[in-house]
Design a protein around this motif. Structure first.
Motif, short mmCIF file in Angstrom:
data_model
loop_
_atom_site.label_atom_id
_atom_site.label_comp_id
_atom_site.label_asym_id
_atom_site.label_seq_id
_atom_site.Cartn_x
_atom_site.Cartn_y
_atom_site.Cartn_z
N VAL A 90 -4.58 18.16 -4.95
CA VAL A 90 -5.96 18.00 -4.49
C VAL A 90 -6.03 17.06 -3.28
O VAL A 90 -6.70 17.36 -2.28
N ALA A 91 -5.30 15.94 -3.36
CA ALA A 91 -5.34 14.98 -2.24
C ALA A 91 -4.75 15.61 -0.98
O ALA A 91 -5.29 15.45 0.12
N GLY A 92 -3.65 16.35 -1.12
CA GLY A 92 -3.03 17.02 0.03
C GLY A 92 -3.98 18.05 0.63
O GLY A 92 -4.15 18.14 1.85
N GLY A 93 -4.62 18.83 -0.25
CA GLY A 93 -5.56 19.86 0.20
C GLY A 93 -6.72 19.25 0.98
O GLY A 93 -7.06 19.70 2.09
N PHE A 94 -7.30 18.18 0.42
CA PHE A 94 -8.45 17.56 1.11
C PHE A 94 -8.02 16.82 2.38
O PHE A 94 -8.78 16.76 3.35
N ALA A 95 -6.79 16.27 2.37
CA ALA A 95 -6.29 15.63 3.60
C ALA A 95 -6.22 16.69 4.70
O ALA A 95 -6.59 16.44 5.86
N GLY A 96 -5.78 17.89 4.33
CA GLY A 96 -5.70 18.99 5.30
C GLY A 96 -7.08 19.34 5.82
O GLY A 96 -7.31 19.44 7.04
N VAL A 138 -19.19 26.02 20.44
CA VAL A 138 -17.83 26.42 20.78
C VAL A 138 -16.80 25.47 20.13
O VAL A 138 -15.71 25.88 19.76
N PHE A 139 -17.19 24.21 19.96
CA PHE A 139 -16.27 23.23 19.38
C PHE A 139 -16.01 23.47 17.89
O PHE A 139 -15.15 22.83 17.30
N PHE A 140 -16.80 24.34 17.29
CA PHE A 140 -16.63 24.58 15.85
C PHE A 140 -16.07 25.96 15.57
O PHE A 140 -16.03 26.39 14.42
N ARG A 141 -15.63 26.64 16.62
CA ARG A 141 -15.03 27.97 16.45
C ARG A 141 -13.82 27.89 15.54
O ARG A 141 -12.90 27.10 15.78
N GLY A 142 -13.84 28.70 14.49
CA GLY A 142 -12.66 28.76 13.62
C GLY A 142 -12.64 27.67 12.56
O GLY A 142 -11.66 27.53 11.83
N ILE A 143 -13.74 26.86 12.48
CA ILE A 143 -13.72 25.71 11.55
C ILE A 143 -13.64 26.16 10.08
O ILE A 143 -12.95 25.54 9.28
N THR A 144 -14.31 27.28 9.76
CA THR A 144 -14.31 27.74 8.36
C THR A 144 -12.93 28.21 7.97
O THR A 144 -12.38 27.79 6.93
N ILE A 145 -12.34 29.05 8.79
CA ILE A 145 -11.01 29.57 8.44
C ILE A 145 -9.97 28.47 8.51
O ILE A 145 -9.04 28.41 7.71
N ASN A 146 -10.16 27.52 9.44
CA ASN A 146 -9.26 26.38 9.54
C ASN A 146 -9.27 25.57 8.24
O ASN A 146 -8.22 25.16 7.74
N SER A 147 -10.47 25.35 7.69
CA SER A 147 -10.58 24.56 6.46
C SER A 147 -10.04 25.34 5.27
O SER A 147 -9.35 24.78 4.41
N ALA A 148 -10.35 26.65 5.22
CA ALA A 148 -9.87 27.46 4.09
C ALA A 148 -8.34 27.51 4.09
O ALA A 148 -7.70 27.46 3.05
N ARG A 149 -7.78 27.55 5.27
CA ARG A 149 -6.32 27.59 5.40
C ARG A 149 -5.72 26.23 5.07
O ARG A 149 -4.67 26.12 4.45
N ALA A 150 -6.43 25.16 5.49
CA ALA A 150 -5.87 23.81 5.37
C ALA A 150 -5.64 23.40 3.91
O ALA A 150 -4.68 22.69 3.62
N PHE A 151 -6.51 23.85 2.99
CA PHE A 151 -6.36 23.36 1.62
C PHE A 151 -5.04 23.81 1.00
O PHE A 151 -4.20 22.97 0.66
N PRO A 152 -4.80 25.14 0.85
CA PRO A 152 -3.53 25.53 0.21
C PRO A 152 -2.30 25.09 0.97
O PRO A 152 -1.31 24.65 0.38
N VAL A 153 -2.36 25.18 2.31
CA VAL A 153 -1.18 24.84 3.11
C VAL A 153 -0.76 23.38 2.87
O VAL A 153 0.40 23.08 2.61
#
Ligand SMILES: CN(C)C(=N)NCCC[C@H](N)C(=O)O
Length: 288
Positions: free
Chosen positions: A206-212, A257-272
């Motif tokens: 959980v900590a790794g996922g949220f750090a991501g 424009v600065f938030f382009r891809g933020i949703t997919i970036n966050s969804a990817r960041a947790f499991p990775v």
């Protein structure tokens, strides 16, 4: 200098990378191309035109380079903490370092890894943006035939400096956000773990996922600029530098424009990053 920290960084990074690459491809396309209406539209179009393989474009170089990049990040982070606090990884849960030290060590790791990452990330982004299916009979061939061809073409056209296109934006993205990354991980682990004990696997996940997630949310504005700088110059140069890229992107597309891809970036960041930290901690305990 503890070598295990570097090896653990490498293995954990490779596991996270394979898991997150398809999401990364969608993110890069959303940030640099205006033809997609959103995440689902982008996924459907990649699948239809390029098959499942389209999601894995540009993955071979990051896999080959992750040994270097992630071991530099985790190795420099851990060894900087050792220099600042004189506690090894094994002693770190019993004698926790201050968050300022964690932040400084994280920024140092982020700053140094950016230079190792820059050429590999450039090639990844260029290949991810090629929308041609791999085997297209009679169609126009893609600009780059693979990672080596891509590296060689950039080198031939622009010399060694060409391989570092976007490196400045990458350094600006990674230096502070790696500090945020490691501080978030430490805060969450300490909050959920009785004093002096090692964090449980669930806590590390959980900590790794949220750090991501936290670090990628903070990194997304400069991630957009970095990807655009890396794609710049294919036809003609559109940006004069990082600031110019920011200003003209905002002028043309607004602040969003600065938030382009933020949703997919966050969804990817947790499991990775959950997998990255879990494997990192376990490898170090196993060698401990
Ligand atoms: C915000 N940034 C740049 C980071 N937090 N980077 C470290 C995570 C690296 C991991 N392989 C990933 O791609 O998420």
């Amino acid at each position: 200098m503890p070598v295990e920290e570097f090896v653990a960084g490498w293995v954990s990074g490779a596991l996270g990378l394979v898991l997150g690459h398809p999401f990364d491809t969608v993110k890069v396309r959303l940030q640099t191309q205006t033809t997609y209406r959103g995440i689902i539209d982008c996924m459907v179009k990649i699948y239809r035109h390029e098959s499942l393989l389209g999601f894995f474009k540009g993955m071979s170089f990051p896999i080959a380079s992750i040994a270097l990049v992630n071991s530099v990040l985790f190795g420099v982070y851990s060894n900087s903490l050792l220099a600042l606090t004189a506690t090894s990884h094994q002693e770190r849960w019993a004698q926790p370092p201050s968050y300022t030290h964690v932040f400084i060590a994280g920024c140092t790791g982020g700053f140094l890894q950016a230079y190792f990452l820059a050429p590999f990330d450039l090639i990844k982004v260029r290949l991810q943006n090629q929308t041609e299916p791999r085997a297209q009979l009679g169609g126009p061939p893609p600009r780059y035939r693979g990672p080596m061809h891509c590296a060689a073409s950039i080198f031939q056209k622009e010399g060694p400096r060409g391989l570092f296109q976007g490196a400045w934006a990458l350094t600006l993205r990674d230096t502070p956000t790696m500090g945020i990354y490691f501080v978030t991980y430490e805060v969450l682990c300490r909050q959920c773990t009785p004093e002096g004990q090692n964090p449980s696997s669930a806590t590390v996940l959980v900590a790794g996922g949220f750090a991501g997630i936290t670090s990628w949310v903070a990194a997304t504005p400069l991630d957009v600029i970095k990807s655009r700088m890396q794609m710049d110059g294919l036809k003609r140069r559109a940006y004069q530098g990082v600031l110019d890229c920011m200003v003209s992107s905002v002028r043309q597309e607004g602040l969003g424009v600065f938030f382009r891809g933020i949703t997919i970036n966050s969804a990817r960041a947790f499991p990775v990053n959950a997998v990255t930290f879990l494997s990192y901690e376990y490898l170090l305990r196993w060698w401990g």
